[in-house]
Motif scaffolding. Structure first.
Motif, mmCIF file in Angstrom:
data_model
loop_
_atom_site.group_PDB
_atom_site.id
_atom_site.type_symbol
_atom_site.label_atom_id
_atom_site.label_comp_id
_atom_site.label_asym_id
_atom_site.label_seq_id
_atom_site.Cartn_x
_atom_site.Cartn_y
_atom_site.Cartn_z
ATOM 1 N N PHE A 1 -15.686 -69.654 34.939
ATOM 2 C CA PHE A 1 -16.046 -68.359 34.362
ATOM 3 C C PHE A 1 -16.470 -67.428 35.493
ATOM 4 C CE2 PHE A 1 -16.833 -71.392 30.940
ATOM 5 C CZ PHE A 1 -16.383 -70.743 29.808
ATOM 6 N N MET A 2 -15.848 -66.273 35.554
ATOM 7 C CA MET A 2 -16.263 -65.292 36.559
ATOM 8 C C MET A 2 -17.352 -64.377 35.986
ATOM 9 S SD MET A 2 -12.459 -64.531 38.109
ATOM 10 C CE MET A 2 -12.903 -63.596 39.590
ATOM 11 N N THR A 3 -17.691 -64.575 34.716
ATOM 12 C CA THR A 3 -18.744 -63.787 34.080
ATOM 13 C C THR A 3 -19.556 -64.677 33.154
ATOM 14 O OG1 THR A 3 -19.180 -61.649 33.005
ATOM 15 C CG2 THR A 3 -17.397 -62.995 32.083
ATOM 16 N N TYR A 4 -20.527 -64.140 32.486
ATOM 17 C CA TYR A 4 -21.483 -64.784 31.548
ATOM 18 C C TYR A 4 -22.643 -65.418 32.327
ATOM 19 C CZ TYR A 4 -18.270 -64.992 27.444
ATOM 20 O OH TYR A 4 -17.442 -64.722 26.400
ATOM 21 N N ASP A 5 -23.842 -64.970 32.027
ATOM 22 C CA ASP A 5 -25.039 -65.619 32.575
ATOM 23 C C ASP A 5 -25.030 -67.083 32.172
ATOM 24 O OD1 ASP A 5 -26.508 -63.579 33.945
ATOM 25 O OD2 ASP A 5 -26.866 -62.628 31.996
ATOM 26 N N GLY A 6 -25.321 -67.937 33.137
ATOM 27 C CA GLY A 6 -25.416 -69.361 32.814
ATOM 28 C C GLY A 6 -24.105 -70.113 32.970
ATOM 29 N N LEU A 7 -22.997 -69.398 32.958
ATOM 30 C CA LEU A 7 -21.697 -70.060 33.094
ATOM 31 C C LEU A 7 -20.982 -69.639 34.369
ATOM 32 C CD1 LEU A 7 -20.284 -69.631 29.436
ATOM 33 C CD2 LEU A 7 -21.261 -71.705 30.421
ATOM 34 N N LYS A 8 -21.277 -68.422 34.808
ATOM 35 C CA LYS A 8 -20.530 -67.791 35.893
ATOM 36 C C LYS A 8 -20.636 -68.560 37.216
ATOM 37 C CE LYS A 8 -21.806 -63.781 38.717
ATOM 38 N NZ LYS A 8 -22.863 -64.387 39.521
ATOM 39 N N VAL A 9 -19.504 -68.584 37.924
ATOM 40 C CA VAL A 9 -19.530 -69.105 39.295
ATOM 41 C C VAL A 9 -19.141 -67.975 40.254
ATOM 42 C CG1 VAL A 9 -18.902 -71.446 38.572
ATOM 43 C CG2 VAL A 9 -17.102 -69.842 39.269
ATOM 44 N N HIS B 1 -9.825 -79.522 29.068
ATOM 45 C CA HIS B 1 -10.079 -78.906 30.363
ATOM 46 C C HIS B 1 -11.567 -79.143 30.617
ATOM 47 C CE1 HIS B 1 -6.627 -76.214 29.369
ATOM 48 N NE2 HIS B 1 -7.260 -75.916 28.264
ATOM 49 N N ILE B 2 -11.952 -79.189 31.884
ATOM 50 C CA ILE B 2 -13.390 -79.243 32.152
ATOM 51 C C ILE B 2 -13.826 -77.902 32.729
ATOM 52 C CG2 ILE B 2 -15.263 -80.403 33.367
ATOM 53 C CD1 ILE B 2 -13.630 -82.951 33.310
ATOM 54 N N ALA B 3 -14.802 -77.291 32.074
ATOM 55 C CA ALA B 3 -15.339 -76.018 32.578
ATOM 56 C C ALA B 3 -16.484 -76.336 33.528
ATOM 57 C CB ALA B 3 -15.821 -75.158 31.419
ATOM 58 N N ILE B 4 -16.289 -75.944 34.772
ATOM 59 C CA ILE B 4 -17.310 -76.228 35.787
ATOM 60 C C ILE B 4 -18.280 -75.050 35.850
ATOM 61 C CG2 ILE B 4 -17.739 -76.711 38.228
ATOM 62 C CD1 ILE B 4 -14.901 -77.846 38.416
ATOM 63 N N THR B 5 -19.554 -75.327 35.556
ATOM 64 C CA THR B 5 -20.547 -74.244 35.542
ATOM 65 C C THR B 5 -21.638 -74.471 36.586
ATOM 66 O OG1 THR B 5 -22.007 -75.331 33.954
ATOM 67 C CG2 THR B 5 -20.207 -74.006 33.051
ATOM 68 N N ASP B 6 -21.673 -75.670 37.150
ATOM 69 C CA ASP B 6 -22.747 -76.021 38.076
ATOM 70 C C ASP B 6 -22.129 -76.784 39.248
ATOM 71 O OD1 ASP B 6 -25.200 -76.397 39.205
ATOM 72 O OD2 ASP B 6 -25.929 -77.849 37.721
ATOM 73 N N GLN C 1 -19.394 -78.262 31.264
ATOM 74 C CA GLN C 1 -20.419 -78.959 32.041
ATOM 75 C C GLN C 1 -21.772 -78.266 31.832
ATOM 76 O OE1 GLN C 1 -20.372 -77.952 36.134
ATOM 77 N NE2 GLN C 1 -21.458 -79.784 36.832
ATOM 78 N N ALA C 2 -22.767 -79.030 31.387
ATOM 79 C CA ALA C 2 -24.122 -78.482 31.321
ATOM 80 C C ALA C 2 -24.740 -78.576 32.714
ATOM 81 C CB ALA C 2 -24.944 -79.257 30.307
ATOM 82 N N LYS C 3 -25.748 -77.751 32.948
ATOM 83 C CA LYS C 3 -26.405 -77.766 34.262
ATOM 84 C C LYS C 3 -26.887 -79.177 34.600
ATOM 85 C CE LYS C 3 -25.957 -73.338 34.779
ATOM 86 N NZ LYS C 3 -24.905 -72.844 35.670
ATOM 87 N N GLY C 4 -26.548 -79.617 35.798
ATOM 88 C CA GLY C 4 -27.009 -80.933 36.238
ATOM 89 C C GLY C 4 -26.113 -82.095 35.825
ATOM 90 N N GLN C 5 -25.152 -81.813 34.938
ATOM 91 C CA GLN C 5 -24.242 -82.869 34.485
ATOM 92 C C GLN C 5 -23.120 -83.097 35.488
ATOM 93 O OE1 GLN C 5 -22.447 -81.903 30.696
ATOM 94 N NE2 GLN C 5 -23.639 -83.462 29.612
ATOM 95 N N SER C 6 -22.622 -84.335 35.527
ATOM 96 C CA SER C 6 -21.384 -84.587 36.267
ATOM 97 C C SER C 6 -20.216 -84.186 35.372
ATOM 98 C CB SER C 6 -21.269 -86.067 36.624
ATOM 99 O OG SER C 6 -21.067 -86.826 35.439
#
Ligand SMILES: [Zn+2]
Length: 462
Positions: free
Chosen positions: A154-162, A126-131, A98-103
């Protein structure tokens, strides 16, 4: 006489629970009969005498055409799935990110555009939820219903982490709707601190990538994710578990009968951190997260796999060319795109170093490379086994072939393999997808776009 399309004669059929001499008859892409001396009018016959008949490999962790760090992983859904097929894999589950702002739907559509009409083997996402927000959370049940029954956080990585609140909410939502949460478990703060510290100290070579991501950072996040999942009473799947410290957390949770599962990857079973010492920036070949670990971890992981503490082996295939991609990080390891190829070599390596060397039984080899991945990710029993009614996704495997793995013989679209020079005993000789021979003796003879999108069901816990 019954009509079949294909009969595989005289092979040794191996499933997660059995190994027996049997013919396998296929009609309309489905296995329709198992038994001795099956005959049929006009059927294509494969003689599998002296060979194993395995379920097609299922690789539930790949990154084809994935944007990362200003570049894109170098295998697309055509080249990557051809490589997979040549290595005996007939299904992958890739990550729609998921890109930022995407459903979530938009994320899935983005990945469908990459894969549909191109993949040569079957695939799911799989869908990776980043936002995450309220809308995304509420979109999860529909995504599950539409066949995207697993999500990665993702519990790590700038931009992906939740953060943990997102993990908790997602676990509860997935559990209530028949989905599964997968986590990339590494502690963000330990890693962020070390990367910045090394950079300041001028420690910029690839080996500092590994040193910036110590095992304790992984084990802490594994432990935290398990505890949050246990509070939520939700199943959890840990991707690419790489070290003993994390395995201890996993094994303890499973002993308490918590529904926690994990995969490891061939690179963590076969390669160790000395690889980062290769001169002339060649350590960059192994820059992936988690990184390769100190040698003593390898045996623990093999043990965990044999004993059933670890349930699956995937690849985390995420290739980048040394020339033009990995070298973005010549001046600083933090800029090296993270990932390594492996989609084509998994089955041969796991057979050779696992089953052939006696670390895994034949049945366990099949279980961790096909059956468990199919169960955990909602594809069983149409995928992941050889049984009447299952898709005829089959690998004819010659246990006597000896090969040395070398980049020039592989189909992965990248300029190296981390397994260069590895000797293997046993290799896939024929790959069959839904009754169609798509690889024969190392030659891809399938068709672009023949791969089907797989709507996946709820997980079966193993
Ligand atoms: Zn990955």
């Amino acid at each position: 006489m019954r009509k079949y399309d294909l009969i595989i004669k005289r092979g040794t059929v191996v499933t997660a629970s059995d190994a027996f001499k049997s013919d396998v008859a296929v009609k309309d892409g489905i296995i329709v009969a198992l038994g001795q001396d099956i005959t049929g009018d006009g059927a294509n016959i494969i003689d599998a005498e002296g060979k194993y008949v395995f379920p097609g490999g299922i690789d539930v962790h790949t990154h084809l055409e994935m944007p990362f760090g200003g570049t894109v992983s170098s295998d697309d859904f055509e080249t990557g799935t051809i490589a997979a097929a040549c290595g005996g894999t007939t299904t992958i589950v890739d990550f729609a990110i998921q890109a930022k702002g995407q459903s979530l739907q938009q994320a899935a559509e983005t990945w469908h555009k990459k894969a549909d009409g191109k993949a040569v083997i079957d695939y799911g996402f799989h869908i990776a939820i980043t936002d995450m927000n309220e809308d995304i959370l509420n979109e999860m049940p529909r995504a599950i219903k539409n066949g995207y029954s697993s999500f990665k956080l993702f519990m790590t990585y700038d931009g992906l982490k939740v953060n943990d609140d997102v993990l908790l909410k997602a676990l509860i939502m997935a559990k209530e709707n028949g989905g599964l949460i997968c986590v990339h478990a590494e502690n963000y703060y330990i890693i962020d601190y070390l990367i910045k510290k090394f950079y300041k100290e001028g420690k910029i070579e690839p080996k500092y990538h590994a040193m910036s991501r110590p095992t304790v950072a992984e084990a802490e996040a594994v432990s935290r994710a398990i505890k949050i999942a246990s509070f939520a009473n939700a199943p959890l799947y840990i991707v690419h578990l790489s070290c003993k410290e994390s395995l201890i957390e996993l094994a303890r949770a499973r002993e308490q009968r918590l529904p926690v599962m994990a995969e490891t990857c061939p690179q963590y079973l076969l390669l160790s951190e000395e690889k980062y010492e290769e001169p002339n920036f060649m350590g960059a070949k192994y820059v992936m997260s988690p990184p390769l670990r100190p040698k003593e971890n390898l045996n623990s992981l093999w043990d965990g796999l044999a004993k059933g503490e670890i349930q699956a082996v995937s690849t985390d295939h995420c290739p980048f060319f040394l020339k033009g991609q990995k070298d973005l990080g010549l001046e600083f390891f933090g800029k090296i795109p993270n990932g390594a190829p492996g989609i084509e070599t998994r089955m041969a390596l796991m057979y050779s170093y696992g089953a052939d060397m006696g670390k895994l039984s034949l049945q366990r080899f099949v279980e961790v490379t096909a059956t468990n991945p199919a169960k955990i990710f909602g594809l069983y029993p149409s995928k992941g086994t050889i049984a009447v009614g299952s898709d005829a996704d089959i690998v004819i495997f010659d246990p006597n072939v000896k090969k040395v793995i070398t980049k020039s013989k592989l189909h992965e679209n990248v300029d190296y393999t981390p397994y260069e020079g590895f000797e293997v005993t046993g290799y896939p000789v024929i790959t069959i997808l839904r009754g169609n021979i798509i690889v024969e003796n190392g030659n891809f003879i399938g068709r672009k776009g023949f791969g089907k999108f797989l709507k996946r069901q709820a997980p079966i816990l193993v």
